[in-house]
Scaffold this active site. Structure first.
Site: not given
Ligand code: UD1
Ligand code: UDP
Length: 361
Positions: A203
Site C-alpha cells: 500500500h
Molecule cells: C495511511 C497512512 C500510512 C499507513 C496506512 C495504513 C498517512 C499519510 N498515511 O495511508 O502511513 O501505512 O494509512 O493503512 O497517514 N481509503 C478507502 N477507505 C478507507 C481509507 C482509505 O477507500 O477506509 C482509500 C481512499 O481512496 C484514500 C486512500 O485509500 O484516498 C488513501 O487513504 P489515506 O488515509 O489518505 O492514506 P493511506 O494510504 O491509507
Molecule cells: N492488518 C490487518 N488486516 C490486513 C492488513 C493489516 O489487520 O488486511 C493489520 C496488521 O496488524 C498491521 C496493521 O493492520 O500491522 C497495520 O497495517 P498497515 O500495513 O495498514 O499500516 P502500516 O503499519 O504500514 O502503517
C-alpha cells in the site's frame, strides 16, 4: 484528570488498544477520538469489535483527501474537541496524518503530548510518514520508544534524555494477547489456500501510486506465485490501479478485501513467508518467526532486521530472496528487547508518573 487518545488509521488501533486497557486498569479517565481518516468497516470498525477497544467518544469523520485537506480537517476538528474537553495530555500513535494533526493541535493549545512509537526514522523524506514522525517528535513532551535505535535518533536530534523512554512495542502486546485466538489452518482453509502459501500486503504510495511501479509489482507477485500460492488482502489505496493491471488475474493469486486483525494475523502466522511494504507487518512477522521481505529501499524499523526475520528487497532482488528464504529454516527465537507483551503497562506507568510529577510542581 483526562487523557485524550487520538486514533484514525488502521495501524493506530492495535497500538492504542493495550495502552488504553492498561490506563483503564489504573483508573485513568480517558477519551478516545477517531478522526475518521480510515472509515471502511474493514479498515476501522472491525478492529474495535475484535480488539476490545472502547467505542470512540467522538468520530470526526474527516475521510480521505489530499494531505493538506485531511490534516487540516483533523486539526480543526481536534482543536474544537480539545477546547471543549481540556484534556491533561494527548496521546498519539505512530506516524499517520492523524498523529501529526493531533500533535500540532495539542501543542498549540499547550496541552502535553505523549508519542507512542517515537524516534523511528527511515531518513527518507519522500515518505509522508517520515515528515509526520519528525514533527510529532519535535512537539512531544513524552517520547515512548519501541527500540534502542529510536532513542539514539532522538538523542542525536537533541531531545533531552528525561523525555525519552524505552517501553517496548504495544503492537506486539496486541499480537501476544491474541495468539491463542489465531487459527491459521481455518483462515487458510476458508480462503481455499494450500498448506504452503505466502501472504502479501502492498500500500505504500511509492509502490502502488505510480502505474509503472504498480505494473512491476503485478509482474513480481505473479512470478512469486509460481513458487507458492499468494493471498493478497488489498488495501483500498492502489486497489483500482492494481486490479486494472490484472493483479488478481492469476489462478494462484488470491486478491481479497482487507482482512480483520484475527484473520490477517492467523494467515501471517501460518505463512511460509510474507511480502510487504507495511510498517507493522515487519514487526509482527519478526515476533511470529515468519520470514518477511520488505519491498522498500529502507526501513524505519531496522531492529526487525537485526533482531528479527525481516530483509529489505527490491524488484530486482525479490524473487531470488524469496527462493532463499523458502529454502532456509528460520530462527524463531530472536526478538527485540522489551517486545514482551507488557509495553502498554510501561507506557501507562510512564504517563501517569509524568502527570503526577507535573501536578506536584
Ligand atoms: C495511511 C497512512 C500510512 C499507513 C496506512 C495504513 C498517512 C499519510 N498515511 O495511508 O502511513 O501505512 O494509512 O493503512 O497517514 N481509503 C478507502 N477507505 C478507507 C481509507 C482509505 O477507500 O477506509 C482509500 C481512499 O481512496 C484514500 C486512500 O485509500 O484516498 C488513501 O487513504 P489515506 O488515509 O489518505 O492514506 P493511506 O494510504 O491509507
Ligand atoms: N492488518 C490487518 N488486516 C490486513 C492488513 C493489516 O489487520 O488486511 C493489520 C496488521 O496488524 C498491521 C496493521 O493492520 O500491522 C497495520 O497495517 P498497515 O500495513 O495498514 O499500516 P502500516 O503499519 O504500514 O502503517
Amino acid at each position: 484528570m483526562t487523557l485524550l487518545h487520538v486514533t484514525g488509521a488502521r495501524p493506530n488501533f492495535p497500538k492504542a488498544a493495550p495502552v488504553i486497557a492498561a490506563l483503564a486498569r489504573r483508573g485513568a479517565r480517558q477519551r478516545l477520538v477517531h478522526t475518521g481518516q480510515h472509515y471502511d468497516d474493514r479498515m476501522s470498525e472491525i478492529f474495535f469489535r475484535e480488539l476490545d477497544l472502547p467505542r470512540p467518544d467522538i468520530n470526526l469523520g474527516v475521510g480521505s483527501g489530499s494531505h493538506a485537506e485531511q490534516t487540516a480537517a483533523i486539526l480543526v476538528g481536534l482543536e474544537t474537541e480539545m477546547l471543549q474537553t481540556r484534556p491533561d495530555m494527548v496521546i498519539v500513535y505512530g506516524d499517520v496524518n492523524s498523529t501529526l494533526a493531533a500533535s500540532i493541535a495539542a501543542a498549540k493549545l499547550q496541552i502535553p503530548v505523549a508519542h507512542v512509537e517515537a524516534g523511528l526514522r527511515s531518513f527518507d523524506m519522500s515518505m509522508p510518514e517520515e515528515i509526520n514522525r519528525i514533527v510529532t517528535d519535535r512537539l512531544a513532551d513524552l517520547l515512548l520508544c519501541t527500540s534502542p535505535d529510536a532513542i539514539a535518533h532522538l538523542a542525536h536530534e537533541g531531545v533531552p534524555a528525561y523525555r525519552i523512554h524505552l517501553v517496548g512495542n504495544p503492537m506486539i502486546d496486541t499480537l501476544l494477547a491474541n495468539l491463542s485466538r489465531l487459527d491459521s489452518q481455518k483462515a487458510r482453509a476458508d480462503l481455499g489456500l494450500p498448506e504452503d502459501y505466502l501472504v502479501a500486503t502492498l500500500h505504500r504510495p511509492g509502490n502502488v501510486d505510480d502505474p509503472e511501479s504498480a505494473a512491476e509489482l503485478v509482474a513480481l507477485v505473479h512470478t512469486a506465485a509460481a513458487r507458492s500460492e499468494i493471498v493478497l488482502p488489498l488495501h483500498p489505496r492502489g486497489r483500482r490501479v492494481l486490479e486494472a493491471l490484472g493483479m488478481g488475474d492469476h489462478p494462484r493469486v488470491h486478491v481479497v478485501e482487507p482482512l480483520g486483525y484475527l484473520d490477517f494475523m492467523s494467515l501471517v502466522r501460518g505463512a511460509r513467508a510474507v511480502i510487504t511494504d507495511s510498517g507493522g507487518v515487519q514487526e509482527e512477522t519478526t515476533v511470529l518467526g515468519v520470514p518477511c521481505l520488505t519491498l522498500r529501499p529502507n526501513t524505519e524499523r531496522p531492529v526487525t532486521i537485526t533482531h528479527g526475520t525481516n530483509r529489505l528487497a527490491s524488484a530486482a532482488t525479490l524473487i531470488e530472496q524469496l527462493d532463499e528464504v523458502l529454502a532456509e529454516s528460520v530462527d524463531t527465537d530472536r526478538r527485540p528487547p522489551l517486545w514482551d507483551g507488557h509495553a502498554g503497562e510501561r507506557i501507562a506507568e510512564v504517563i501517569l508518573d509524568w502527570l503526577d510529577e507535573r501536578g506536584r510542581e
